[in-house]
Design a protein around this motif. Structure first.
Motif, PDB file in Angstrom:
ATOM      1  N   SER A 172      13.455  -8.347  41.485  1.00  0.00           N
ATOM      2  CA  SER A 172      13.579  -6.929  41.810  1.00  0.00           C
ATOM      3  C   SER A 172      12.185  -6.301  41.748  1.00  0.00           C
ATOM      4  O   SER A 172      11.239  -6.942  41.292  1.00  0.00           O
ATOM      5  CB  SER A 172      14.505  -6.225  40.816  1.00  0.00           C
ATOM      6  N   ALA A 173      12.096  -5.065  42.217  1.00  0.00           N
ATOM      7  CA  ALA A 173      10.818  -4.356  42.154  1.00  0.00           C
ATOM      8  C   ALA A 173      11.001  -3.104  41.325  1.00  0.00           C
ATOM      9  O   ALA A 173      12.058  -2.467  41.348  1.00  0.00           O
ATOM     10  CB  ALA A 173      10.364  -3.990  43.564  1.00  0.00           C
ATOM     11  N   ASP A 174       9.966  -2.785  40.556  1.00  0.00           N
ATOM     12  CA  ASP A 174      10.023  -1.587  39.733  1.00  0.00           C
ATOM     13  C   ASP A 174       8.653  -0.918  39.827  1.00  0.00           C
ATOM     14  O   ASP A 174       7.693  -1.403  39.232  1.00  0.00           O
ATOM     15  CB  ASP A 174      10.356  -1.991  38.287  1.00  0.00           C
ATOM     16  N   GLY A 175       8.570   0.149  40.597  1.00  0.00           N
ATOM     17  CA  GLY A 175       7.257   0.760  40.836  1.00  0.00           C
ATOM     18  C   GLY A 175       6.372  -0.251  41.549  1.00  0.00           C
ATOM     19  O   GLY A 175       6.779  -0.900  42.503  1.00  0.00           O
ATOM     20  N   GLY A 176       5.181  -0.466  41.022  1.00  0.00           N
ATOM     21  CA  GLY A 176       4.271  -1.426  41.643  1.00  0.00           C
ATOM     22  C   GLY A 176       4.383  -2.811  41.038  1.00  0.00           C
ATOM     23  O   GLY A 176       3.461  -3.610  41.139  1.00  0.00           O
ATOM     24  N   THR A 177       5.526  -3.104  40.405  1.00  0.00           N
ATOM     25  CA  THR A 177       5.677  -4.392  39.722  1.00  0.00           C
ATOM     26  C   THR A 177       6.823  -5.190  40.328  1.00  0.00           C
ATOM     27  O   THR A 177       7.883  -4.638  40.613  1.00  0.00           O
ATOM     28  CB  THR A 177       5.983  -4.151  38.218  1.00  0.00           C
ATOM     29  N   VAL A 178       6.573  -6.488  40.522  1.00  0.00           N
ATOM     30  CA  VAL A 178       7.653  -7.372  40.985  1.00  0.00           C
ATOM     31  C   VAL A 178       8.150  -8.154  39.763  1.00  0.00           C
ATOM     32  O   VAL A 178       7.351  -8.738  39.024  1.00  0.00           O
ATOM     33  CB  VAL A 178       7.128  -8.350  42.061  1.00  0.00           C
ATOM     34  N   ILE A 179       9.461  -8.116  39.572  1.00  0.00           N
ATOM     35  CA  ILE A 179      10.035  -8.762  38.382  1.00  0.00           C
ATOM     36  C   ILE A 179      10.872  -9.950  38.832  1.00  0.00           C
ATOM     37  O   ILE A 179      11.735  -9.820  39.708  1.00  0.00           O
ATOM     38  CB  ILE A 179      10.940  -7.768  37.611  1.00  0.00           C
ATOM     39  N   LEU A 180      10.646 -11.097  38.217  1.00  0.00           N
ATOM     40  CA  LEU A 180      11.459 -12.277  38.526  1.00  0.00           C
ATOM     41  C   LEU A 180      12.058 -12.781  37.221  1.00  0.00           C
ATOM     42  O   LEU A 180      11.349 -12.921  36.220  1.00  0.00           O
ATOM     43  CB  LEU A 180      10.601 -13.371  39.149  1.00  0.00           C
ATOM     44  N   ARG A 181      13.367 -13.025  37.246  1.00  0.00           N
ATOM     45  CA  ARG A 181      14.020 -13.552  36.037  1.00  0.00           C
ATOM     46  C   ARG A 181      14.677 -14.876  36.354  1.00  0.00           C
ATOM     47  O   ARG A 181      15.342 -15.014  37.389  1.00  0.00           O
ATOM     48  CB  ARG A 181      15.107 -12.600  35.541  1.00  0.00           C
ATOM     49  N   VAL A 182      14.483 -15.837  35.466  1.00  0.00           N
ATOM     50  CA  VAL A 182      15.199 -17.111  35.579  1.00  0.00           C
ATOM     51  C   VAL A 182      16.057 -17.223  34.323  1.00  0.00           C
ATOM     52  O   VAL A 182      15.528 -17.200  33.208  1.00  0.00           O
ATOM     53  CB  VAL A 182      14.224 -18.307  35.681  1.00  0.00           C
ATOM     54  N   ALA A 183      17.363 -17.292  34.515  1.00  0.00           N
ATOM     55  CA  ALA A 183      18.267 -17.282  33.364  1.00  0.00           C
ATOM     56  C   ALA A 183      19.245 -18.437  33.458  1.00  0.00           C
ATOM     57  O   ALA A 183      19.560 -18.923  34.548  1.00  0.00           O
ATOM     58  CB  ALA A 183      19.025 -15.960  33.335  1.00  0.00           C
ATOM     59  N   ASP A 184      19.698 -18.901  32.295  1.00  0.00           N
ATOM     60  CA  ASP A 184      20.759 -19.909  32.285  1.00  0.00           C
ATOM     61  C   ASP A 184      21.822 -19.481  31.285  1.00  0.00           C
ATOM     62  O   ASP A 184      21.690 -18.434  30.643  1.00  0.00           O
ATOM     63  CB  ASP A 184      20.165 -21.297  31.931  1.00  0.00           C
ATOM     64  N   ARG A 185      22.874 -20.273  31.191  1.00  0.00           N
ATOM     65  CA  ARG A 185      23.956 -19.974  30.240  1.00  0.00           C
ATOM     66  C   ARG A 185      24.156 -21.181  29.322  1.00  0.00           C
ATOM     67  O   ARG A 185      25.263 -21.558  28.990  1.00  0.00           O
ATOM     68  CB  ARG A 185      25.264 -19.688  31.002  1.00  0.00           C
ATOM     69  N   ALA A 186      23.022 -21.800  28.973  1.00  0.00           N
ATOM     70  CA  ALA A 186      23.101 -23.098  28.283  1.00  0.00           C
ATOM     71  C   ALA A 186      22.994 -22.996  26.768  1.00  0.00           C
ATOM     72  O   ALA A 186      22.745 -23.994  26.107  1.00  0.00           O
ATOM     73  CB  ALA A 186      22.013 -24.021  28.826  1.00  0.00           C
ATOM     74  N   GLY A 187      23.150 -21.787  26.228  1.00  0.00           N
ATOM     75  CA  GLY A 187      23.144 -21.687  24.760  1.00  0.00           C
ATOM     76  C   GLY A 187      21.942 -20.944  24.208  1.00  0.00           C
ATOM     77  O   GLY A 187      21.950 -20.509  23.063  1.00  0.00           O
ATOM     78  N   GLY A 188      20.877 -20.816  24.994  1.00  0.00           N
ATOM     79  CA  GLY A 188      19.725 -20.030  24.547  1.00  0.00           C
ATOM     80  C   GLY A 188      18.713 -20.829  23.750  1.00  0.00           C
ATOM     81  O   GLY A 188      18.891 -22.024  23.494  1.00  0.00           O
ATOM     82  N   ILE A 189      17.647 -20.141  23.362  1.00  0.00           N
ATOM     83  CA  ILE A 189      16.544 -20.765  22.629  1.00  0.00           C
ATOM     84  C   ILE A 189      16.742 -20.459  21.142  1.00  0.00           C
ATOM     85  O   ILE A 189      16.878 -19.291  20.767  1.00  0.00           O
ATOM     86  CB  ILE A 189      15.185 -20.194  23.105  1.00  0.00           C
TER      87      ILE A 189
END
Ligand code: ADP
Length: 284
Positions: free
Chosen positions: A203-220
């Motif tokens: 997504s974009a927020d102002g002048g910033t491009v945000i990329l998220r990589v997520a899983d559902r594998a239990g977390g860190i």
């Protein structure tokens, strides 16, 4: 504390007794854990460099036979196509052979693309920064990861009008390959048959491009989370993890004037990259 320390034991004879064979000895123990860790890390870097060189060499050697296979299959296809229809009608095997040859050509072309990709990847030459879209970076990363992701489903949500970012493509691709394969690794202990989603959202927020990589594998785990960006920090078995992927990602993103963070949410890990937009859209 439950950790393992390396100790070096040094002894010196300072005086020998004349008759009875006894001696005065001074000794000390020094903690050489850090030295040992650095030695292991140097070995790991050397192994990685050798692997990189091997990969480039293999890529180069494979190109020639692949080109020959592809040419031979294409020639055979042309010859089959020239067979008169009347003969083809009596021999249905010809159509099926033509179909199989087409698959040979398609797959050798795919292998050539992968090899070319690997060569650019391993060449390690500084690339110049160009405006690049996360969607294109993801396409290239997935092409390399296809075998590893056979049990996972990558759900992508990257808007078509997402602003570009100014960067060299290969380091960004390395980041995505690393984040996605870490997510796939995190599912290693999950029950077979259950869904294994990997979500790539931008997504974009102002002048910033945000990329998220997520899983559902239990977390860190909480004790691991603060250390994930440390060079050589890994919880994987030796030979499976180098502990370098996220450290390199951190370096690349920081150099580009962005940030990368790790967190847990919705039963899995979420990595978020924020980079300056190259061409801010009218909306942003
Ligand atoms: P490596 O993958 O070689 O271990 P990385 O720097 O990529 O090195 O990752 C460091 C560590 O961060 C991993 O060993 C793992 O413990 C943790 N980690 C990374 N991604 C995830 C994830 N998606 N889920 C759980 N733990 C993760």
């Amino acid at each position: 504390s439950g950790t393992t320390r390396w100790l070096r034991n040094t002894l010196r004879v300072t005086a020998r007794a004349a008759n009875n064979g006894g001696a005065d000895v001074v000794g000390y123990l020094s903690d050489v854990t850090r030295e040992m860790q650095e030695q292991l890390q140097r070995q790991q870097v050397t192994t990685l460099l050798t692997l990189g060189e091997m990969a480039t060499g293999i890529a180069h050697e494979l190109n020639q036979p692949l080109t020959s296979i592809s040419f031979a299959a294409q020639n055979a296809s042309i010859k089959l196509a020239r067979i008169p229809d009347a003969i083809k009608a009596q021999a249905p095997g010809i159509a099926s052979a033509a179909e199989k040859l087409k698959r040979v050509v398609d797959q050798t072309m795919r292998a050539s693309r992968l090899i070319e990709h690997m060569r650019i990847f391993a060449r390690n030459q500084p690339q110049s920064a160009t405006p690049i879209s996360w969607a294109a970076v993801l396409d290239s990363a997935l092409e390399i990861l296809i075998a590893k992701l056979s049990d996972c489903t990558v759900l992508r949500d990257i808007p078509a009008d997402l602003p570009a970012i100014l960067a060299a493509p290969i380091p960004l691709e390395q980041i995505l390959i690393n984040l996605i394969s870490n997510a796939a690794d995190a599912y290693n202990t999950a029950l077979p048959g259950l869904p294994r989603p990997i979500l790539v959202h931008a997504s974009a927020d102002g002048g910033t491009v945000i990329l998220r990589v997520a899983d559902r594998a239990g977390g860190i785990p909480p004790n691991v989370l603060p250390r994930v960006f440390e060079p050589f920090f890994t919880t994987k078995d030796p030979g499976r993890g180098t502990g370098l992927g996220l450290a390199l990602a951190f370096g690349t993103v920081t150099e580009l004037g962005g940030t990368i963070t790790a967190a847990n949410a919705d039963g899995g890990a979420v990595f978020e990259i924020r980079l300056p937009a190259c061409y801010p859209t009218a909306r942003s």
